[in-house]
Design a protein around this motif. Structure first.
Motif, short mmCIF file in Angstrom:
data_model
loop_
_atom_site.label_atom_id
_atom_site.label_comp_id
_atom_site.label_asym_id
_atom_site.label_seq_id
_atom_site.Cartn_x
_atom_site.Cartn_y
_atom_site.Cartn_z
N LEU A 60 121.68 4.69 55.00
CA LEU A 60 122.33 3.65 54.15
C LEU A 60 123.29 2.78 55.20
O LEU A 60 123.93 3.32 55.97
CB LEU A 60 123.27 4.36 53.19
CG LEU A 60 122.39 5.16 52.24
CD1 LEU A 60 123.45 5.79 51.14
CD2 LEU A 60 121.05 4.37 51.55
N THR A 61 123.12 1.47 55.17
CA THR A 61 123.93 0.64 55.87
C THR A 61 124.63 -0.57 54.94
O THR A 61 123.92 -0.93 54.11
CB THR A 61 123.24 0.20 57.17
OG1 THR A 61 122.42 -1.11 56.44
CG2 THR A 61 122.47 0.99 58.10
N PHE A 62 125.76 -0.85 55.25
CA PHE A 62 126.59 -1.89 54.60
C PHE A 62 127.15 -2.64 55.73
O PHE A 62 127.89 -2.40 56.56
CB PHE A 62 127.76 -1.14 53.93
CG PHE A 62 127.17 -0.16 52.81
CD1 PHE A 62 127.18 -0.40 51.38
CD2 PHE A 62 126.94 1.19 53.29
CE1 PHE A 62 126.74 0.42 50.45
CE2 PHE A 62 126.57 2.13 52.29
CZ PHE A 62 126.23 1.68 51.05
N GLY A 82 128.75 12.38 47.05
CA GLY A 82 128.45 13.39 48.08
C GLY A 82 127.66 12.99 49.15
O GLY A 82 127.24 13.79 50.09
N VAL A 83 127.67 11.58 49.45
CA VAL A 83 126.97 11.18 50.54
C VAL A 83 127.91 11.11 51.75
O VAL A 83 128.95 10.59 51.91
CB VAL A 83 126.62 9.56 50.35
CG1 VAL A 83 125.84 8.89 51.87
CG2 VAL A 83 125.53 9.91 49.20
N GLU A 84 127.61 11.82 53.03
CA GLU A 84 128.40 12.12 53.92
C GLU A 84 128.14 11.04 55.20
O GLU A 84 128.97 10.91 56.14
CB GLU A 84 128.33 13.36 54.52
CG GLU A 84 128.90 14.35 53.58
CD GLU A 84 128.63 15.88 53.99
OE1 GLU A 84 128.33 16.14 55.06
OE2 GLU A 84 129.57 16.82 53.16
N GLN A 85 126.67 10.60 55.15
CA GLN A 85 126.61 9.51 56.35
C GLN A 85 126.18 8.34 55.77
O GLN A 85 125.14 7.83 54.84
CB GLN A 85 124.99 10.25 56.79
CG GLN A 85 125.36 11.57 57.33
CD GLN A 85 125.87 11.62 58.55
OE1 GLN A 85 126.18 10.54 59.46
NE2 GLN A 85 125.96 12.99 59.45
N ALA A 86 126.88 7.34 56.47
CA ALA A 86 126.48 5.76 56.11
C ALA A 86 127.22 5.13 57.20
O ALA A 86 127.98 5.57 57.84
CB ALA A 86 127.03 5.36 54.73
N THR A 87 126.41 3.92 57.56
CA THR A 87 127.06 2.89 58.65
C THR A 87 127.67 1.79 57.78
O THR A 87 126.63 1.26 57.16
CB THR A 87 126.00 2.91 59.46
OG1 THR A 87 125.74 3.99 60.17
CG2 THR A 87 126.70 2.03 60.83
N ILE A 112 131.32 3.27 61.92
CA ILE A 112 131.69 1.89 62.12
C ILE A 112 130.71 1.39 63.16
O ILE A 112 130.48 1.60 64.45
CB ILE A 112 133.16 1.72 62.21
CG1 ILE A 112 133.99 2.21 60.98
CG2 ILE A 112 133.02 0.21 62.75
CD1 ILE A 112 135.32 1.92 61.41
N GLY A 113 130.05 0.28 62.50
CA GLY A 113 129.08 -0.48 63.64
C GLY A 113 129.87 -1.80 64.02
O GLY A 113 130.66 -2.34 62.97
N ASN A 114 129.59 -2.57 64.84
CA ASN A 114 129.64 -3.99 65.19
C ASN A 114 129.26 -5.05 64.51
O ASN A 114 127.81 -4.85 64.58
CB ASN A 114 129.99 -4.02 66.82
CG ASN A 114 130.53 -5.25 67.24
OD1 ASN A 114 130.55 -6.26 66.69
ND2 ASN A 114 130.88 -5.35 68.50
N HIS A 115 129.68 -6.02 63.89
CA HIS A 115 129.22 -6.78 62.96
C HIS A 115 129.64 -8.30 63.88
O HIS A 115 129.43 -9.30 62.97
CB HIS A 115 129.36 -6.90 61.59
CG HIS A 115 128.46 -7.43 60.50
ND1 HIS A 115 126.92 -7.48 60.97
CD2 HIS A 115 128.68 -8.34 59.45
CE1 HIS A 115 126.43 -8.52 60.11
NE2 HIS A 115 127.33 -8.54 59.20
#
Length: 253
Positions: A60-62, A82-87, A112-115
């Motif tokens: 999942l990415t946002f 209970g979702v522990e993994q998302a970027t 956290i990713g760079n946008h």
């Protein structure tokens, strides 16, 4: 003779300090380089958009670039389910305006990713300008979010081969997506749910947004998460997706 020995001793101490500093610097650079996940192939750096796998892992990415109202409800929805993994790919200029929100993403354990900094298409810029924007955003995100991003999603997902090379030189992997929720269109909660559930396959990277332009994402997420779990899917990090299976890359013209 004693004077010469004193001078040499001072020089030796200075040389020793320099060598020790150089050793630690080299070690830091080595570790820094080896903790970054750069997605490369025999043809050079590529943009990762899905893993070719039969295992039902998805990511999942946002994207976040504007506003302060919609992020927290989305973070809350992920935690409640209970979702522990998302970027979260966040704009550094946004993080400057809302440092507490950027820090909250990190505190909750999400990646956290760079946008980028300026929300402009990289594929229309000169290479120097792209490089400067990435460097600036990396510095800001590392300071404000207490996490040095290893993943880059260019603004609007726009990139070309030159952008791929620039990102690679900075130790960053460009991350695209294979499923678009189209939540930015605000088509209604059920439409967002169906956009995701009807398209998702093992290895997919799913695109959502957490800017104030989206009004229905936080409401759609619980049903999406439940629906995906009912189909046997688990939520993985981008890094796990990149390293745990054969991967596909985006074609760059």
């Amino acid at each position: 003779m004693n004077g010469i020995w004193v001078i040499n001793a001072k020089n030796w101490r200075a040389i020793t300090i320099i060598l020790v500093a150089a050793f630690f610097a080299a070690g830091w650079i080595y570790l820094e380089r080896n903790t970054m996940s750069v997605f490369t192939t025999e043809s050079g750096p590529q943009a990762f958009y899905r893993a070719e796998t039969d295992t039902k892992n998805i990511a999942l990415t946002f994207n976040v670039s504007w506003g302060e109202e919609r992020l927290t409800p989305i973070l809350d929805a992920l935690e409640l389910e209970g979702v522990e993994q998302a970027t979260f790919f966040i704009s550094a200029s946004w993080a400057e305006r809302y440092p507490e929100l950027a820090a909250d993403i990190h505190k909750r354990g999400f990646t956290i990713g760079n946008h980028g900094y300026q929300y402009k298409n990289y594929d229309t810029w000169e290479q120097d300008k792209v490089s400067q924007d990435i460097v600036r955003s990396q510095q800001i995100l590392t300071e404000l979010a207490e996490e040095k991003p290893a993943l880059l999603r260019p603004p609007n997902g726009a990139f070309n081969q030159e952008v791929l090379s620039i990102a690679d030189k900075q130790g960053l992997s460009i991350i695209h997506w294979s499923v678009d929720s189209k939540d930015y269109q605000n088509p209604g909660t059920e439409a967002i749910v169906h956009n995701v559930l009807d398209q998702t396959q093992p290895g997919d990277v799913i695109l959502f947004h957490a800017s104030d332009t989206v009004k229905q994402t936080d409401k759609a997420l619980p049903e999406i998460i439940k629906g995906l779990r009912d189909k046997g899917y688990t939520f993985s990090s981008i890094e796990e997706m990149m390293t745990g299976a054969d991967s596909e890359s985006s074609e760059v013209q």
